[in-house]
Scaffold this motif. Structure first.
Motif, PDB file in Angstrom:
ATOM      1  N   LEU A1078      41.988  35.848  39.193  1.00 39.68           N
ATOM      2  CA  LEU A1078      42.424  36.851  40.170  1.00 39.68           C
ATOM      3  C   LEU A1078      41.378  37.009  41.252  1.00 39.68           C
ATOM      4  O   LEU A1078      40.191  36.817  41.019  1.00 39.68           O
ATOM      5  CB  LEU A1078      42.657  38.193  39.485  1.00 39.68           C
ATOM      6  N   ASN A1079      41.903  37.422  42.428  1.00 38.95           N
ATOM      7  CA  ASN A1079      41.034  37.723  43.557  1.00 38.95           C
ATOM      8  C   ASN A1079      41.282  39.190  43.896  1.00 38.95           C
ATOM      9  O   ASN A1079      42.391  39.570  44.255  1.00 38.95           O
ATOM     10  CB  ASN A1079      41.402  36.802  44.722  1.00 38.95           C
ATOM     11  N   VAL A1080      40.242  40.016  43.748  1.00 42.28           N
ATOM     12  CA  VAL A1080      40.397  41.457  43.958  1.00 42.28           C
ATOM     13  C   VAL A1080      39.581  41.870  45.166  1.00 42.28           C
ATOM     14  O   VAL A1080      38.397  41.523  45.261  1.00 42.28           O
ATOM     15  CB  VAL A1080      39.948  42.256  42.716  1.00 42.28           C
ATOM     16  N   ARG A1081      40.291  42.638  46.095  1.00 43.27           N
ATOM     17  CA  ARG A1081      39.582  43.235  47.214  1.00 43.27           C
ATOM     18  C   ARG A1081      39.874  44.724  47.190  1.00 43.27           C
ATOM     19  O   ARG A1081      40.942  45.150  46.763  1.00 43.27           O
ATOM     20  CB  ARG A1081      40.063  42.687  48.554  1.00 43.27           C
ATOM     21  N   ALA A1082      38.960  45.503  47.691  1.00 46.21           N
ATOM     22  CA  ALA A1082      39.188  46.949  47.706  1.00 46.21           C
ATOM     23  C   ALA A1082      38.543  47.563  48.935  1.00 46.21           C
ATOM     24  O   ALA A1082      37.506  47.078  49.403  1.00 46.21           O
ATOM     25  CB  ALA A1082      38.628  47.586  46.447  1.00 46.21           C
ATOM     26  N   ASP A1097      36.713  66.847  49.669  1.00 51.11           N
ATOM     27  CA  ASP A1097      36.206  65.528  49.296  1.00 51.11           C
ATOM     28  C   ASP A1097      37.262  64.776  48.513  1.00 51.11           C
ATOM     29  O   ASP A1097      37.349  64.881  47.288  1.00 51.11           O
ATOM     30  CB  ASP A1097      34.937  65.681  48.442  1.00 51.11           C
ATOM     31  N   ASN A1098      38.069  64.060  49.160  1.00 51.06           N
ATOM     32  CA  ASN A1098      38.972  63.137  48.482  1.00 51.06           C
ATOM     33  C   ASN A1098      39.129  61.907  49.339  1.00 51.06           C
ATOM     34  O   ASN A1098      38.967  61.953  50.565  1.00 51.06           O
ATOM     35  CB  ASN A1098      40.314  63.795  48.181  1.00 51.06           C
ATOM     36  N   MET A1099      39.410  60.785  48.665  1.00 48.68           N
ATOM     37  CA  MET A1099      39.479  59.507  49.364  1.00 48.68           C
ATOM     38  C   MET A1099      40.633  58.707  48.811  1.00 48.68           C
ATOM     39  O   MET A1099      41.111  58.968  47.708  1.00 48.68           O
ATOM     40  CB  MET A1099      38.174  58.721  49.170  1.00 48.68           C
ATOM     41  N   LEU A1100      41.039  57.764  49.622  1.00 52.69           N
ATOM     42  CA  LEU A1100      42.075  56.836  49.190  1.00 52.69           C
ATOM     43  C   LEU A1100      41.410  55.490  48.914  1.00 52.69           C
ATOM     44  O   LEU A1100      40.609  54.992  49.726  1.00 52.69           O
ATOM     45  CB  LEU A1100      43.141  56.678  50.262  1.00 52.69           C
ATOM     46  N   VAL A1101      41.743  54.890  47.762  1.00 53.11           N
ATOM     47  CA  VAL A1101      41.204  53.573  47.390  1.00 53.11           C
ATOM     48  C   VAL A1101      42.363  52.592  47.378  1.00 53.11           C
ATOM     49  O   VAL A1101      43.359  52.803  46.675  1.00 53.11           O
ATOM     50  CB  VAL A1101      40.526  53.610  46.005  1.00 53.11           C
ATOM     51  N   PHE A1102      42.238  51.560  48.200  1.00 50.97           N
ATOM     52  CA  PHE A1102      43.268  50.521  48.257  1.00 50.97           C
ATOM     53  C   PHE A1102      42.741  49.291  47.536  1.00 50.97           C
ATOM     54  O   PHE A1102      41.666  48.779  47.857  1.00 50.97           O
ATOM     55  CB  PHE A1102      43.603  50.166  49.710  1.00 50.97           C
ATOM     56  N   VAL A1103      43.516  48.841  46.544  1.00 54.34           N
ATOM     57  CA  VAL A1103      43.109  47.659  45.761  1.00 54.34           C
ATOM     58  C   VAL A1103      44.134  46.561  46.000  1.00 54.34           C
ATOM     59  O   VAL A1103      45.333  46.779  45.793  1.00 54.34           O
ATOM     60  CB  VAL A1103      43.002  47.992  44.257  1.00 54.34           C
ATOM     61  N   ASP A1104      43.625  45.398  46.407  1.00 58.17           N
ATOM     62  CA  ASP A1104      44.481  44.254  46.728  1.00 58.17           C
ATOM     63  C   ASP A1104      44.183  43.173  45.687  1.00 58.17           C
ATOM     64  O   ASP A1104      43.068  42.664  45.611  1.00 58.17           O
ATOM     65  CB  ASP A1104      44.145  43.756  48.132  1.00 58.17           C
ATOM     66  N   VAL A1105      45.173  42.847  44.838  1.00 56.43           N
ATOM     67  CA  VAL A1105      44.970  41.864  43.761  1.00 56.43           C
ATOM     68  C   VAL A1105      45.849  40.655  44.039  1.00 56.43           C
ATOM     69  O   VAL A1105      47.051  40.786  44.263  1.00 56.43           O
ATOM     70  CB  VAL A1105      45.323  42.457  42.384  1.00 56.43           C
ATOM     71  N   GLU A1106      45.237  39.463  43.999  1.00 56.84           N
ATOM     72  CA  GLU A1106      45.999  38.234  44.257  1.00 56.84           C
ATOM     73  C   GLU A1106      45.747  37.259  43.120  1.00 56.84           C
ATOM     74  O   GLU A1106      44.616  37.087  42.651  1.00 56.84           O
ATOM     75  CB  GLU A1106      45.558  37.605  45.586  1.00 56.84           C
ATOM     76  N   ASN A1107      46.825  36.637  42.667  1.00 58.09           N
ATOM     77  CA  ASN A1107      46.718  35.600  41.635  1.00 58.09           C
ATOM     78  C   ASN A1107      46.424  34.274  42.324  1.00 58.09           C
ATOM     79  O   ASN A1107      47.290  33.697  42.974  1.00 58.09           O
ATOM     80  CB  ASN A1107      48.028  35.539  40.846  1.00 58.09           C
ATOM     81  N   GLY A1114      47.304  26.503  32.833  1.00 60.13           N
ATOM     82  CA  GLY A1114      48.398  26.850  31.916  1.00 60.13           C
ATOM     83  C   GLY A1114      48.702  28.330  31.873  1.00 60.13           C
ATOM     84  O   GLY A1114      49.398  28.791  30.970  1.00 60.13           O
ATOM     85  N   VAL A1115      48.198  29.113  32.815  1.00 60.10           N
ATOM     86  CA  VAL A1115      48.463  30.553  32.833  1.00 60.10           C
ATOM     87  C   VAL A1115      49.800  30.794  33.519  1.00 60.10           C
ATOM     88  O   VAL A1115      50.007  30.379  34.658  1.00 60.10           O
ATOM     89  CB  VAL A1115      47.324  31.296  33.568  1.00 60.10           C
ATOM     90  N   LYS A1116      50.695  31.485  32.817  1.00 62.48           N
ATOM     91  CA  LYS A1116      52.015  31.762  33.424  1.00 62.48           C
ATOM     92  C   LYS A1116      51.911  32.930  34.396  1.00 62.48           C
ATOM     93  O   LYS A1116      52.352  32.854  35.530  1.00 62.48           O
ATOM     94  CB  LYS A1116      53.037  32.057  32.320  1.00 62.48           C
ATOM     95  N   GLU A1117      51.355  34.052  33.937  1.00 63.67           N
ATOM     96  CA  GLU A1117      51.280  35.229  34.810  1.00 63.67           C
ATOM     97  C   GLU A1117      50.164  36.139  34.318  1.00 63.67           C
ATOM     98  O   GLU A1117      49.727  36.064  33.173  1.00 63.67           O
ATOM     99  CB  GLU A1117      52.602  35.983  34.812  1.00 63.67           C
ATOM    100  N   PHE A1118      49.732  36.980  35.255  1.00 66.25           N
ATOM    101  CA  PHE A1118      48.707  37.966  34.959  1.00 66.25           C
ATOM    102  C   PHE A1118      49.349  39.353  34.957  1.00 66.25           C
ATOM    103  O   PHE A1118      50.214  39.651  35.793  1.00 66.25           O
ATOM    104  CB  PHE A1118      47.595  37.939  36.022  1.00 66.25           C
ATOM    105  N   HIS A1119      48.914  40.189  34.036  1.00 66.79           N
ATOM    106  CA  HIS A1119      49.361  41.582  33.983  1.00 66.79           C
ATOM    107  C   HIS A1119      48.159  42.463  34.254  1.00 66.79           C
ATOM    108  O   HIS A1119      47.140  42.358  33.564  1.00 66.79           O
ATOM    109  CB  HIS A1119      49.941  41.917  32.596  1.00 66.79           C
ATOM    110  N   ILE A1120      48.309  43.356  35.239  1.00 69.38           N
ATOM    111  CA  ILE A1120      47.263  44.344  35.485  1.00 69.38           C
ATOM    112  C   ILE A1120      47.524  45.476  34.504  1.00 69.38           C
ATOM    113  O   ILE A1120      48.519  46.202  34.617  1.00 69.38           O
ATOM    114  CB  ILE A1120      47.308  44.873  36.932  1.00 69.38           C
ATOM    115  N   ARG A1149      50.115  32.755  42.917  1.00 64.17           N
ATOM    116  CA  ARG A1149      50.037  32.987  44.350  1.00 64.17           C
ATOM    117  C   ARG A1149      50.697  34.305  44.780  1.00 64.17           C
ATOM    118  O   ARG A1149      50.961  34.502  45.957  1.00 64.17           O
ATOM    119  CB  ARG A1149      50.651  31.822  45.139  1.00 64.17           C
ATOM    120  N   GLU A1150      50.991  35.185  43.856  1.00 65.10           N
ATOM    121  CA  GLU A1150      51.521  36.494  44.222  1.00 65.10           C
ATOM    122  C   GLU A1150      50.368  37.462  44.469  1.00 65.10           C
ATOM    123  O   GLU A1150      49.294  37.326  43.889  1.00 65.10           O
ATOM    124  CB  GLU A1150      52.423  37.048  43.112  1.00 65.10           C
TER     125      GLU A1150
END
Length: 1445
Positions: A1078-1082, A1097-1107, A1114-1120, A1149-1150
């Motif tokens: 996985l490729n994770v950006r935040a 004091d509150n913030m928004l965290v955006f997490v972008d996860v790409e397979n 041989g990996v079919k899919e990833f589950h977060i 590639r999702e």
């Protein structure tokens, strides 16, 4: 030719002297025997006249004779056989050897500096003996007797009658046909009567009376009274009398062996047939007082060809022992014991009187008579004279065929023939040095002989004519060398008489040498070499070699070549010492010049000859040279050399079996390639168990890797010693080689083997077999545990101290380099010195090449066949240290440091750890968590403690923290063998964070500790001897894909502290191949909304996860499955906009996007707050092992990386920031870490496996994107592969072109607008739509609340300016214009973290959509000037809809 003691004139004069026979009565012989001398021996030292002599020639001219010498010999009636002469000459040469202090000439020619013996006394002795032993022949008279001395004692009853008897005996010998030998010059031989008187025993009066009677009878010139033995034999040797006889008798010591007696002689024939013959002939006839058992003359004309041919190629040598014995007897017996110096003078006077009064007048008279005969015949016509000779010479053969003309026996002259009279006169003139008259006679005789085709006679006349011409005073004519050439050719080819040809060559070569015609002399000498006599050929070839080296331009290689030929012929002749000397002299030329085959041949021959002469050291040295040079010989020849060498060496060692072991030349040892390994060989993997790689001799040395291990060890030692590396710290080196630091004495442990790897190289084309191969060592026993080392004990052997491994058979094939690993087992502490190797060197039977197949191929140890030839020897291991190059003195000179790899110190017993890895993977996904086990085994006899592991990649593994949280595993976790601790969650907690907390101290990351050094949690911190323990180890796949080498260094100590060795280490290198997952950006953004509770004091965290996984894994899919946060100040509160199914799946590639709300934590201690947002039924406890371990490890490595970067780029500028700037910057910093936990389903071998893992994203700054992977990989992802490669290429070029150091640009002290905009957060609260009846009231007033939140830790002055107008026409069109009522500007001061509410009123005059965000907010820190004041703009419009009712 070599230099001679005599000049050529002296040599020739001494070679041809008047011969005088001596016939003694028995009583006279008895008198001389009192002095251990015969009569002829008695007078020999006095036979050279000390004064000039005068005589008149036939023309009555006075002729002066200088330095005349005569020879007095006993009468011999039987000539020696050829075999006897050859043996005599052989013995003469073998006895004459170079003296110890022999003068040598140093000849420099080109690149050669040669030490060559200046003289060759053996050649001179041979030449003298050869000329003296030449028997008399009929074609010349030089060896015929001119006179005869009759010697009688005065003590005899009737001396006069005895004289008559002797005279009659002489007459009978000369004129009777019974005796063909010796030869006499003329029929009327001069008789000289000598009365010998013994002074000490005889009556002087009687002697005088007898002498008077003699004078009356024979005349005063025909007799002499010689008085000797003035000293009695019984008197003591109180006065030293010189012994002039020794130098003469030494030359004849070979004949003095009671010579030619019955005894065995070795015959060396060129047919290579070795056998023994014995001589049993009678020995009753005296020759020079020596026994003679030869009956036939070797040169007798009738039998010449037969006898000479029968001895072709055969040389006789007496055994060396008899020669030495004879030498001892001859040198040990005193001569002339009864003679005084007066007697010496009397003998000298006697010889002079005999010559003056008897011999020379007789010769003068004979010459006159012969001259008169010749003159009387001169009137006759030569042609008539010749015709008369042909018809009236009855004894001649009247007609001769061609064959007869060319046969020396075809023509014989009678004694009275006129031609022989001319020759006789010529010889007499030559003997008395009248060379002019001699030359004239020889020249005349030569013509007559040639006319008669008497070739033997002609050759003799030519030979002597040439010598006479040379010896003529004033040199009226040049030396006729062609006369000699003709004579030599005639003797050799026509007459087949090699003896006379040899005499010619010896004379002519000496003459040519005196004229510096060395080339001609060498050619002449070489011409006479033949197969019939090896000794003659050897001597002549050696002299030819000396001619080549004595030329004006020395011909060095010709000298060497002919020396080799001479050595070969000497060897065939049995002259081993001379053969060896020749080869050694030639070796000076061939050595080191690339003539490898010639050098091998010479060394081989030198070795053999030295061995035969029992010079075993020289033999060994010569054979050694053959073997150690890079030989170009074929395999068969090399095998021969090797066998000879082993045979010689075996003989050497047998002579001194108790002596030191010899140094062997084979095989070669590459000393610098010697490696030393300390410790046991590691056990291999057993099933699922994989042993630590550690270090072994099979691994190649890697400088970079070695440096890394050293750094790791220094790191752990510093941690153990509270941050300081001890001064006596010595990095552990298990394997020492030429690249390691060998300047210090290495440490080894008692009872642990020391392995020495020796690099052997076989330079030969034949295999070598080493048997009983082991190390040679020296040991000093020392007790290091005692306070004082006490007495040291030195041992060179002894298995109780050191056990040595012996390799029974070690085969090195042809031209092979092979390593031998030899072990020593130290049983005591002390100092060990490995000196070398000891072994038996041998060969294998049948190593010859057969049909082109090398039998050495495929030979295996243990199945070898000895050929019975092997020698025990040693080779030392001497390793040269590195060249020193530190100080000025070392740089200007060549100095080498020590290399102590072979001198280990054996220390006390230490614990020994072995590590095994169980279920250790070789491949992981990036970020994957895998659980394995590590087994620690203590295989020593003492306990170990303080076990630690250090690695450059601490984020890769963990042994688990010491946290007290013991959460029970959920059933599914145990089913799936999950590495995590999980708990089952209820459905109500979905999308809401579950809280927990933990401290970094619990995971070994407290303040001041190094994350790389990890304590291994042993029970009681001790591992007892023989004990083993298995501990779980969690692994975390590195974030970068590819192959990773991860180094583990296990550190441990003994419970007892040792003086020499404080700790031990064990190395392991794990190789992990990671593939992409996985490729994770935040990113994190501030929320514009301010909550009702007043905390903004509150913030928004955006997490972008790409397979980004490829299908290869041989990996079919990833589950977060979960997203967790860890921070001291922030926590995730809930997920925003979660989809209905609550299951996040990512196929290949999702990409998925997640949004979370984060709020500030209430506690601000050192503990981290963990918040878990679960997307399933199980919560993974992120604050427990292993999740928290890897988080803290990655966090520390991330901080380390960013800290290094900031140090690199900001450096001094950071220190220049003041407090204000830091406070402003801190507002935009956020300390929030996101952990994304996932599961992946993999199909492998038709089984579905569940993999799990976690990715970390560290968020530092508001609005700045952070990545879970290294930045470079992100750019590669964004740009694509081809663009990324271009960028990489560009950057590398840029680095290469950067030749200067960039200036340090300090960052500006003024904060950026972005940082300042984060000081104050503003929020407008108003109704989204407002209804107003403009008909009733034209102005619409709307209450608006402006919330101001101070985000900083300091007081902030705020100015709100409501006068702002939008000037943009587009903005006016979209949003209508409105007015703020009341104050147009507010000045406020907000305390730290304060939220302030300001009530405002907006006035609208018509309906529409309005943007209320027109106010301007200015902020500055309370204690600062307005320089930092800047506008605060809202990024989003605040829209309100005004509707009319």
């Amino acid at each position: 030719m070599a230099q001679c003691v005599q000049s050529v004139q002296e040599f020739i004069q001494d070679s041809f002297v008047p011969l005088v026979a001596a016939l003694c009565s028995e009583e006279a012989e008895r008198l001389t025997r009192k002095n251990n001398l015969g009569f002829s021996e008695l007078v020999k030292p006095f036979c050279r006249l000390t004064s000039e002599v005068h005589m008149r020639d036939p023309n009555n001219q006075l002729h002066v004779i200088k330095n005349l010498k005569i020879a007095v010999n006993n009468i011999i009636t039987h000539s020696p056989q050829p075999g006897g002469i050859r043996k005599l000459l052989n013995d003469v040469v073998s006895v004459s050897q170079p003296a110890e202090g022999l003068v040598t000439n140093v000849i420099t020619a080109g690149d050669y500096d040669l030490n060559i013996s200046a003289t060759t006394p053996w050649f001179e002795s041979y030449r003298e003996s050869f000329l003296q032993s030449m028997p008399a022949s009929d074609h010349e008279f030089l060896n015929h007797y001119v006179a005869c001395m009759l010697v009688v004692s005065s003590g005899e009853p009737e001396p006069v009658e005895q004289f008559l008897k002797l005279s009659q005996e002489q007459h009978r010998i000369q004129h009777s046909s019974e005796y063909a030998y010796p030869k006499w010059f003329i029929p009327n031989t001069l008789k000289y009567y000598v009365l010998l008187h013994d002074v000490s025993a005889g009556e002087e009066q009687r002697a005088d009376s007898v002498y008077e009677e003699m004078k009356q009878r024979y005349g005063t010139q025909g007799c002499y009274l010689l008085k000797i033995n003035s000293r009695g034999s019984n008197r003591g040797a109180d006065e030293q009398i010189p012994d002039p006889w020794s130098q003469y008798l030494q030359k004849n010591s070979i004949q003095n062996q009671e010579s030619y007696d019955d005894g065995p002689y070795t015959v060396i024939s060129n047919k290579n047939a070795d056998h023994l013959i014995s001589d049993g002939l009678d020995n009753d006839i005296q020759v020079d007082g020596l026994s003679n058992n030869f009956k036939a003359h070797p040169l007798q004309l009738d039998h010449l060809s037969d006898t000479s041919s029968s001895f072709d190629g055969t040389d006789y040598i007496k055994t060396t022992s008899s020669l030495h014995e004879s030498k001892k007897t001859s040198s040990g017996t005193p001569h002339g014991a009864c003679l005084t110096l007066t007697d010496h003078d009397r003998i000298r006077q006697f010889i002079q009187e005999f010559t003056f009064r008897g011999l020379l007048p007789h010769i003068e008279k004979t010459i006159r008579q012969l001259n008169d005969q010749l003159i009387s015949r001169k009137g006759l016509s030569r042609s008539l004279f010749s015709a008369t000779k042909k018809w009236f010479s009855g004894s001649k053969v009247p007609e001769k065929s061609i064959n007869e003309l060319k046969n020396t026996s075809g023509l014989l002259y009678p004694p009275e023939a006129p031609e022989l009279q001319i020759r006789k006169m010529a010889d007499l003139c030559f003997l008395v040095q009248h060379y002019e008259l001699a030359y004239s006679c020889y020249h005349t005789a030569k013509k007559d002989f040639l006319n008669d085709q008497a070739m033997l006679y002609a050759a003799g006349a030519l030979e002597m004519a040439a010598v006479s011409a040379f010896l003529q005073p004033g040199a009226p004519r040049p030396y006729p060398a062609h006369y000699m050439d003709t004579a030599i050719q005639t003797y050799r080819d026509i007459c087949k008489n090699m003896v006379l040809a040899e005499r010619c060559v010896l004379l002519s070569a000496e003459i040519l040498k005196s004229q510096s015609k060395y080339s001609d002399a060498a050619a002449l000498l070489i011409r006479l070499t033949s197969e019939d006599s090896d000794l003659r050929s050897a001597l002549l070839l050696e002299q030819a070699a000396h001619c080549f080296i004595n030329m004006k331009s020395p011909m060095v290689r010709k000298f060497a070549f002919h020396m080799i030929l001479a050595g070969h012929r000497y060897s065939k002749a049995g002259q081993k010492k001379h053969a060896l000397r020749c080869y050694c002299q030639a070796m000076q030329v061939y050595k080191g010049k690339g003539w490898s085959l010639a050098e091998d041949h010479i060394n081989f021959t030198i070795g053999r000859q030295s061995f035969t002469l029992r010079q075993l050291d020289n033999a060994v040295s010569a054979f050694r040279h053959i073997l150690i040079n890079d030989s170009k010989q074929p395999a068969a020849q090399q095998g021969t050399f090797l066998r000879e060498y082993l045979y010689v060496y075996k003989n050497v060692t047998q002579l001194s079996p108790d002596g030191p072991l010899p140094q062997l030349p084979l095989p070669y040892i590459n000393n610098s390639a010697t490696r030393v390994f300390f410790g046991h060989d590691r056990r291999p993997a057993e099933g699922e168990k994989q042993a630590a790689t550690h270090i072994s001799l099979d691994q190649e040395y890697d400088c970079e890797s070695s440096h890394q291990w050293k750094e790791l060890e220094e790191q752990v030692v510093a941690v153990v010693n509270k941050g300081i590396i001890p001064s006596n710290f010595q990095p552990t080196q298990y394997c020492l080689n030429s690249y390691s630091d060998n300047s210090k004495f290495p440490l080894a442990v008692v009872e642990e083997p020391v392995t020495v790897e020796v690099a052997f190289r076989n330079p030969l084309k034949v295999p070598l077999l080493l048997t009983d191969l082991s190390l040679l060592w020296k040991f000093q026993s020392k007790d290091f545990s005692a306070k004082h080392n006490g007495a040291t004990k030195e041992l060179a052997c002894g298995n109780d101290m050191i056990g040595a491994e012996v390799i029974a058979e070690f085969l090195i094939n042809s031209e092979e380099t092979k390593m031998a690993r030899l072990k020593l087992f130290p049983h005591q502490t002390g100092e060990l010195h490995v000196l070398g190797v000891v072994y038996n060197l041998g060969t294998i039977q049948g190593t010859m090449m057969l049909d082109g197949i090398d039998p050495s191929i495929g030979l295996q140890a243990g199945k070898l066949v000895y050929n019975g030839m092997s020698v025990r020897g040693r080779q030392d291991l001497e390793i040269q240290g590195p060249r020193l190059n530190n100080t000025k003195e070392e740089k200007t000179s060549i100095k080498y440091g020590p290399d102590r790899r072979l001198d280990p110190i054996i220390t006390e017993e230490m614990p020994l750890l072995e590590v095994f890895f169980i279920n250790f993977p070789t491949g992981l996904l990036c970020g994957e968590i895998r659980k394995a086990y590590v087994e620690f085994v203590n295989v020593s006899k003492c306990p170990l403690t303080a076990l630690k592991v250090v690695s450059k990649h601490p984020e890769f593994f963990t042994f688990g923290g010491n946290t007290a949280v013991l959460t029970p595993l959920s059933p599914s976790a145990s089913e799936n063998c999950s590495a995590y601790k999980t708990v089952v969650t209820d459905s109500t907690s979905v999308c809401t964070a579950l809280m927990s907390s933990a401290s970094s101290v619990n995971f070994g990351l407290g303040t001041g500790s190094q994350p790389e050094v990890i304590h291994v949690p042993l029970p009681d911190s001790v591992l007892l001897p023989g004990a083993s323990i298995q501990l779980p180890m969690w692994l975390h796949g590195p974030d970068e894909e590819g192959v990773h080498e991860i180094n583990f260094l296990f550190y441990y100590e003994s419970i007892k502290k040792h003086s020499k060795m404080c700790h031990r280490v064990l190395r392991h290198t794990a190789v992990i191949c990671t593939s992409r997952s996985l490729n994770v950006r935040a990113t994190v953004c501030r929320s514009n909304a301010l909550e009702d509770e007043g905390k903004g004091d509150n913030m928004l965290v955006f997490v972008d996860v790409e397979n980004i996984n490829t299908s290869e894994a041989g990996v079919k899919e990833f589950h977060i499955v979960q997203v967790s946060s860890n921070s001291k100040h922030w926590k995730l509160q809930k997920a925003v906009n979660l989809s209905e199914d609550k299951d996040y799946k990512l196929a290949s590639r999702e990409r998925g996007k997640l949004c979370f709300k984060a709020v500030r934590c209430k506690n601000s201690g050192e503990n981290y707050t963990f918040a878990d947002i679960v997307f399933g039924n199980e919560q993974i406890i992120s604050s427990a092992s292993p999740c928290a371990d890897f988080f803290f490890r990655s966090l520390s490595s991330e901080l380390k990386r960013t800290h290094a970067q900031s140090n690199m780029f900001q450096g001094a500028a950071k220190q220049s920031f003041d407090e204000a700037v830091r406070l402003i910057q801190k507002c935009s910093e956020v300390d929030l870490n996101i952990v994304v936990l996932w599961k992946a389903y993999v199909v492998e071998d038709n089984k579905q496996l569940i993999l799990e893992g976690q990715h970390h994203v560290v968020l530092h700054t508001v609005g700045k994107e952070a990545f879970s992977f290294p930045q470079k990989q992100g750019f590669k992802k964004i740009l694509g592969n081809s663009d990324w490669e271009d960028l990489e290429q560009e950057s590398s070029e840029m680095v290469l072109l950067k030749f200067f150091r960039p200036e340090n640009t300090s960052l500006p002290t003024r904060p950026t607008p972005e940082q300042l905009s984060n000081l104050i957060k503003t929020s407008l609260h108003y109704p989204e739509s407002f209804n107003h009846s403009f008909h009733q009231k034209s102005l619409c007033l709307v209450p608006v609340t402006l919330l101001l939140s101070n985000c900083s830790e300091a007081d902030v002055d705020v100015i709100i300016d409501l006068r702002h107008k939008t000037t943009s026409p587009e903005a006016l069109e979209i949003h209508g214009s409105f007015t703020w009522l009341g104050q147009t500007q507010y000045k406020l001061q907000l305390k730290s973290q304060e939220v302030y509410s300001l009530q405002l009123k907006a006035c609208f005059v018509r309906t529409g959509v309005y943007n209320l965000g027109t106010h301007r907010v200015f902020a500055k820190l309370a204690d600062q000037v307005t320089l930092f004041e800047t506008s605060q703009q809202n990024s989003m419009p605040a829209l309100i809809i005004i509707s009319n009712i």
